[in-house]
Design an enzyme around this catalytic site. Structure first.
Site, short mmCIF file in Angstrom:
data_model
loop_
_atom_site.label_atom_id
_atom_site.label_comp_id
_atom_site.label_asym_id
_atom_site.label_seq_id
_atom_site.Cartn_x
_atom_site.Cartn_y
_atom_site.Cartn_z
N HIS A 81 0.81 -1.22 0.00
CA HIS A 81 0.00 0.00 0.00
C HIS A 81 0.84 1.27 0.00
O HIS A 81 1.96 1.31 0.53
CB HIS A 81 -1.00 0.00 1.15
CG HIS A 81 -0.40 -0.02 2.52
ND1 HIS A 81 -0.09 1.11 3.20
CD2 HIS A 81 -0.07 -1.05 3.33
CE1 HIS A 81 0.40 0.79 4.39
NE2 HIS A 81 0.43 -0.52 4.49
N ASP A 83 -0.50 4.38 1.02
CA ASP A 83 -0.85 5.34 2.07
C ASP A 83 -0.03 5.07 3.32
O ASP A 83 0.42 3.95 3.56
CB ASP A 83 -2.35 5.32 2.38
CG ASP A 83 -2.88 3.97 2.83
OD1 ASP A 83 -2.46 2.94 2.25
OD2 ASP A 83 -3.69 3.93 3.77
N ASP A 114 6.36 0.93 6.12
CA ASP A 114 4.91 0.62 6.02
C ASP A 114 4.26 1.60 5.06
O ASP A 114 3.70 2.60 5.49
CB ASP A 114 4.28 0.69 7.41
CG ASP A 114 2.84 0.21 7.42
OD1 ASP A 114 2.45 -0.50 6.49
OD2 ASP A 114 2.11 0.57 8.35
N GLU A 148 -5.27 1.59 2.90
CA GLU A 148 -5.01 0.44 3.76
C GLU A 148 -4.95 0.82 5.23
O GLU A 148 -5.40 0.08 6.09
CB GLU A 148 -3.71 -0.25 3.34
CG GLU A 148 -3.55 -1.67 3.87
CD GLU A 148 -2.98 -1.77 5.28
OE1 GLU A 148 -3.11 -2.84 5.89
OE2 GLU A 148 -2.41 -0.77 5.78
N GLU A 149 -4.36 1.98 5.55
CA GLU A 149 -4.16 2.31 6.97
C GLU A 149 -5.48 2.46 7.73
O GLU A 149 -5.59 2.01 8.86
CB GLU A 149 -3.32 3.59 7.11
CG GLU A 149 -1.86 3.42 6.73
CD GLU A 149 -1.08 2.54 7.72
OE1 GLU A 149 -1.57 2.32 8.84
OE2 GLU A 149 0.00 2.07 7.35
N GLU A 174 3.99 -6.46 3.02
CA GLU A 174 4.04 -5.73 4.30
C GLU A 174 5.28 -6.20 5.06
O GLU A 174 5.96 -7.15 4.65
CB GLU A 174 2.79 -6.04 5.12
CG GLU A 174 1.52 -5.45 4.54
CD GLU A 174 1.19 -4.07 5.12
OE1 GLU A 174 2.05 -3.47 5.78
OE2 GLU A 174 0.05 -3.62 4.90
N HIS A 371 5.19 2.52 11.98
CA HIS A 371 4.47 3.55 12.74
C HIS A 371 5.33 4.14 13.86
O HIS A 371 4.81 4.51 14.92
CB HIS A 371 3.15 3.03 13.32
CG HIS A 371 2.16 2.63 12.27
ND1 HIS A 371 0.84 2.36 12.55
CD2 HIS A 371 2.28 2.45 10.95
CE1 HIS A 371 0.20 2.04 11.43
NE2 HIS A 371 1.07 2.07 10.44
ZN LIG Z 1 0.97 -1.54 6.18
#
Ligand SMILES: [Zn+2]
Length: 405
Positions: A81, A83, A114, A148-149, A174, A371
């Site tokens: 992803h 985003d 991520d 996705e987030e 991922e 994150h």
């Molecule tokens: Zn992710």
């Protein structure tokens, strides 16, 4: 071509692509792409997909970036992803989040782990496949995914159900630190509501207080922990009362109260089974139960609102997608891969959890940086992941009996 010879060719080609792959990843990091606002990152990815020689490059209804290599009937979907989650305090970051900084073999920047390094790896896996002309009766579709987030699986669901791309299997780039992942727990939001009767707070005996009615309901919800569905690999399901809400009128007896529950699921639990289980406990106490609808708007303006339910999944270790993953890893690095499950949720909640499409995770990024202000990826691992994505479809063809060449 013998597998040893092929392994060497793929490794050499991946090394050759290190520079453009790093530049592409750096560009993606420079482009802010919060959920629902991925358009510039999608456009940048489409450009790269054209440059690596995709047979077809397009954007679907939900605004995913897509590129296809090969014309085979069966389709392997590479998913990562575009985003990222939002930065709360960039003073905590060693470098500005949108500035790609390389120190040694490590590239820092928002979304590196991520999941933008995953996007770079799948795009260049496809580039190697194309350059070495390795596809026979299988096509590869590369997906730079959106949304996705906030709503994992929603954009992938749209691609499969609205735009009718039907992959035979899905690979998720991922964070796995170059191990194989074959599932994760699911999650679901549940709202529980009590009703009362509003009156002026100076005459409470004339009303019914919905907050007071909620108090024993909260106790009962917490007490459900320990008797929720359990799983030999994922352990116990859990639920947490995470939010409470009511009328914002301090001088009235409240006529409603609502709590939100964050529920973590094991594979096999359905939206119905969750609502039923909670209802059995709280309905006798006068409370109602529902799964709320999550509002989701794509950057193309498409509404994808749907229940806030994300099923868990687990692919059998002897499933074809895992077996091919193991063979690919062994051919590349002459050792057995680690096979595990994720702690967090991914687009696999749709592909494997809802649609039953065989799904496997493999990515260069490390979970510990996801994150965090130390968001980073090791570029050697990105090169290795591109090798994996180049060889996997070849082994898949061999194992599933492609016509000999
Ligand atoms: Zn992710």
């Amino acid at each position: 071509m013998e597998i040893n010879e092929l392994q060497e060719k793929i490794a050499a080609m991946a090394e050759e692509f290190r520079q453009p792959m790093t530049e592409f990843l750096s560009d993606l990091i420079r482009i802010q792409s919060y959920t629902g606002h991925e358009k510039p990152a999608v456009e940048r990815t489409l450009l790269e997909l054209k440059q690596i020689g995709c047979d077809e490059v397009w954007i679907d209804s939900a605004g995913n970036a897509l590129g296809r290599i090969g014309n085979g009937k069966r389709t392997i979907l590479f998913n990562a992803h575009l985003d990222t989650n939002e930065v709360s305090d960039d003073s905590q970051w060693p470098h500005p989040p949108l500035e790609p900084v390389i120190e040694g073999d490590v590239l820092y920047g928002l979304g590196a782990s991520d999941c933008k390094a995953g996007v770079a790896a799948i795009v260049y896996g496809a580039a190697i496949l194309n350059k070495l002309n390795l596809l026979d009766d299988v096509s590869v579709v590369v997906m730079g995914a959106t949304l996705e987030e906030d709503a994992e699986g929603f954009a992938l669901r749209s691609l499969v159900e609205r735009d009718l791309l039907k992959p035979d299997c899905v690979l998720l780039a991922e964070a796995t630190d170059l191990t194989l992942r074959r599932g994760h727990r699911g999650r679901c939001e549940v709202h529980v509501r009590t009703k009362g009767k509003a009156v002026h707070a100076s005459t409470p005996h004339l009303g019914e207080n919905a907050i007071l009615k909620m108090a024993p309901v909260i106790e009962a919800l917490e007490a459900m922990n320990g008797s929720l569905p359990t799983h030999p690999i994922f352990g116990d399901g859990t639920q947490v009362v995470s939010l409470i809400n009511g009328p914002h009128t301090p001088n009235s007896v409240p006529d409603w109260c609502e709590v939100a529950i964050d529920r973590r699921l094991v594979p096999g639990e359905t939206a119905e089974s969750i609502v039923e289980g909670i209802r059995a406990v709280v309905e006798p106490m006068g409370a109602s139960v529902e799964i709320p609808v999550q509002p989701v708007l794509s950057h193309t303006g498409l509404r994808l609102d749907a229940p806030s339910f994300y099923p868990g999944w687990l692919v059998e270790e002897n499933d074809l997608v895992v077996q091919v993953g193991k063979l690919t890893y062994q051919a590349l690095w002459q050792q057995e891969p680690v096979v595990d499950v994720w702690k967090f949720s991914t687009d696999g909640t749709y592909s494997a959890g809802a649609a039953g499409i065989p799904t496997l995770g493999f990515g260069p990024q490390e979970e510990v940086y996801v994150h965090t202000a130390l968001d980073q990826v090791n570029l050697n691992k990105v090169v290795q992941a591109a090798m994996f994505y180049a060889l996997y479809p070849v082994i898949y063809q061999q194992v599933t009996g492609a016509k000999p060449n």
